[in-house]
Design an enzyme around this catalytic site. Structure first.
Site, mmCIF file in Angstrom:
data_model
loop_
_atom_site.group_PDB
_atom_site.id
_atom_site.type_symbol
_atom_site.label_atom_id
_atom_site.label_comp_id
_atom_site.label_asym_id
_atom_site.label_seq_id
_atom_site.Cartn_x
_atom_site.Cartn_y
_atom_site.Cartn_z
ATOM 1 N N VAL A 1 0.843 -1.195 0.000
ATOM 2 C CA VAL A 1 0.000 0.000 0.000
ATOM 3 C C VAL A 1 0.878 1.245 0.000
ATOM 4 O O VAL A 1 1.837 1.347 0.780
ATOM 5 C CB VAL A 1 -0.945 0.014 1.216
ATOM 6 C CG1 VAL A 1 -1.843 1.253 1.179
ATOM 7 C CG2 VAL A 1 -1.801 -1.246 1.244
ATOM 8 N N ASP B 1 -11.876 -11.685 7.811
ATOM 9 C CA ASP B 1 -10.562 -11.451 8.410
ATOM 10 C C ASP B 1 -10.622 -10.270 9.376
ATOM 11 O O ASP B 1 -9.756 -9.395 9.368
ATOM 12 C CB ASP B 1 -9.511 -11.202 7.321
ATOM 13 C CG ASP B 1 -8.078 -11.339 7.844
ATOM 14 O OD1 ASP B 1 -7.897 -11.923 8.935
ATOM 15 O OD2 ASP B 1 -7.155 -10.857 7.173
#
Length: 494
Positions: A32, A153
């Site tokens: 990212v 998750d």
């Protein structure tokens, strides 16, 4: 330059839209970057699919190619889900594509800190702060479950608290739409999620449901309240067995003075069997009396950021799930400034029922949804026309694919709007419960649906022929959907 050789770097211009500035972090599947949108200068986050992770490099060429195919499919799905989810507690999608062979997703940049860091710095939390985090996260989760999507998750590292205190769910990389036609990518043996925050059914590689997220969220909520997870994460041996078979100690053991209703809620969220866990709507309902509200003082000790701030000082667009669509104007729609007109509402119901019979709910069904709260408030719970409005609205939502909202209306009809035990009422109750089960089927709650179908069969056997035929028609339709779902592979898919 291809995906195996391109590495994102500061100054790179992605698709002519996003200029990378600095790396924000790299994991096993993604990297990212912070970026500046061109033109405009807005700061965004750009997430790239990693092609050079250690796990990939250890694979044989054909295995690596197969794994990359799966990861690319998940990446595309994540972009699609972010584009469909509209909530301030979920990162917005700005754009997606492929740059020099590497897939990317551009999304809102969330500044602040992860819940993992927040918990490490502020332990124990004031009860108001813990409830504020839980409420905001649950509202975002409710939005996802309405689609319906299961995150799969949930963990403190995948929840952010921005500088203003807003809680944001991130990383929908392994999230899954709960639809029978959802594309499947992963073979048996690929347990998805994070150790220590996995539901029993994930550990057993069974199909996830919305209640799977509730268990994972329960683990997080437990840590918010007590400062520790329900089972010690450092215990390498026995952790899986504990999540499968052992009940944790009630959080009140560690958090003195915890309200009994929250203690009970959390223990139910951590139930081993999914059908015994509450839905996210019930979680929000139980927490509602304890959530900070406008005018409340800042909790002590202070935290930075302060997750109570968005609830104590809500902006104009309050942090709640997506509002219902506006009711389209129409000559037959009653105005807000006047009392409801019975004839106008009856005509609206007739129009909506015609749309629903055709299988294409339209404006009339949408207007009914906007009237559900109002008809109940003005006319009470015993007037048949109130029940007719609610059922028309619920049927329209179900046919439109908004199963979460439809389920809430069906549940409301079953709980409050059907009175009496005559044959007609028993038949109507059976049909409403079957429609509710049809919505629950989309969320993977198979045992609940099996029970509803069996119960409807017994009910129909004791009804007059015309009513029995009505119930049986609906029951067979739901049973056919259930049979198709049971025939599908039962293992967890990506």
């Amino acid at each position: 330059m291809d995906a195996d050789t391109y590495k994102p770097g500061a100054g790179d211009l992605i698709d002519g839209c996003y200029e990378l500035t600095d790396s924000l972090g790299k994991g096993g599947m993604a990297h990212v970057w912070r970026a500046r949108e061109v033109p405009g200068g807005r700061e965004v986050a750009v997430k790239f699919l990693s092609h050079d992770s250690e796990a990939l490099n250890c694979l044989a060429p054909h295995e690596r190619a197969a794994e990359l195919t799966v990861r690319k499919a998940r990446f595309r799905r994540e972009a699609g889900l972010l584009g469909a989810l509209d909530h301030p507690g979920i990162t917005e999608l700005y754009g997606s594509g492929s740059h020099q062979g590497v897939p990317y997703i551009a999304m809102r940049l969330v500044t602040g800190m992860s819940l993992r860091t927040f918990l490490d710095e502020h332990n124990p939390l004031p009860l108001a702060a813990a409830i504020a985090v839980a409420v905001q996260a649950a509202e975002a989760l409710a939005c996802a479950h309405t689609l319906p999507v299961v995150h799969r998750d949930l963990k403190p590292a995948n929840i952010m608290i921005d500088d203003g205190g807003t809680v944001v769910l991130i990383d929908f990389g392994i999230a899954k739409p709960l639809r029978a036609d959802a594309t499947r990518h992963t073979a048996h043996g690929s347990t998805l999620g994070t150790r220590g925050y996995l539901a029993p059914e994930q550990l057993l590689e069974l199909e996830p449901t919305a209640r799977t997220d509730i268990y994972c969220f329960g683990c997080i909520f437990y840590e918010l309240l007590t400062g520790k997870p329900p089972f010690p994460l450092g215990a390498e041996s026995g952790l899986t067995d504990k999540h499968l078979h052992e009940a944790p100690l009630p959080p009140s053991v560690y958090a003195a003075g915890l309200p009994e209703v929250i203690d009970d809620l959390l223990m139910r969220m951590l139930a081993k069997k999914p059908e015994r866990r509450p839905a996210v709507d019930e979680v929000l309902e139980v927490l509602a009396p304890f959530r900070p509200g406008p005018g409340d003082p800042e909790p002590r000790p202070r935290t930075r950021p302060d997750p109570t701030a968005p609830l104590r000082r809500p902006p104009d667009s309050a942090l709640h799930p997506r509002p219902a669509p506006a009711v389209p104007p129409a000559a037959s729609a009653p105005g807000e400034e006047e009392w409801l007109d019975t004839r106008a509402v009856e005509q609206l119901c007739t129009q909506a029922e015609s749309e629903i019979t055709s299988g294409e709910p339209g404006d009339a069904a949408g207007r009914l949804r906007g009237l559900t709260a109002r008809v109940r408030k003005e006319w009470g719970e015993r007037r048949p026309l109130v029940r007719r409005v609610w059922q028309g609205a619920a049927d329209g939502l179900r046919l439109a694919g908004d199963f979460g909202s439809a389920a809430r209306l069906y549940q409301g009809i079953d709980d409050d709007l059907i009175h009496g035990e005559g044959p007609a009422e028993r038949a109507e109750r059976a049909v409403i419960r079957l429609r509710l089960a049809e919505c629950r089927l989309v969320f993977g709650e198979l045992e609940t649906v099996i029970t509803a179908v069996d119960t409807a069969g017994h009910t129909a056997a004791g009804l007059p022929p015309e009513l029995a035929a009505w119930v049986e028609t609906v029951r067979r339709g739901v049973d056919a959907q259930l049979t198709a779902r049971l025939a599908a592979p039962g293992r967890m898919e990506a």
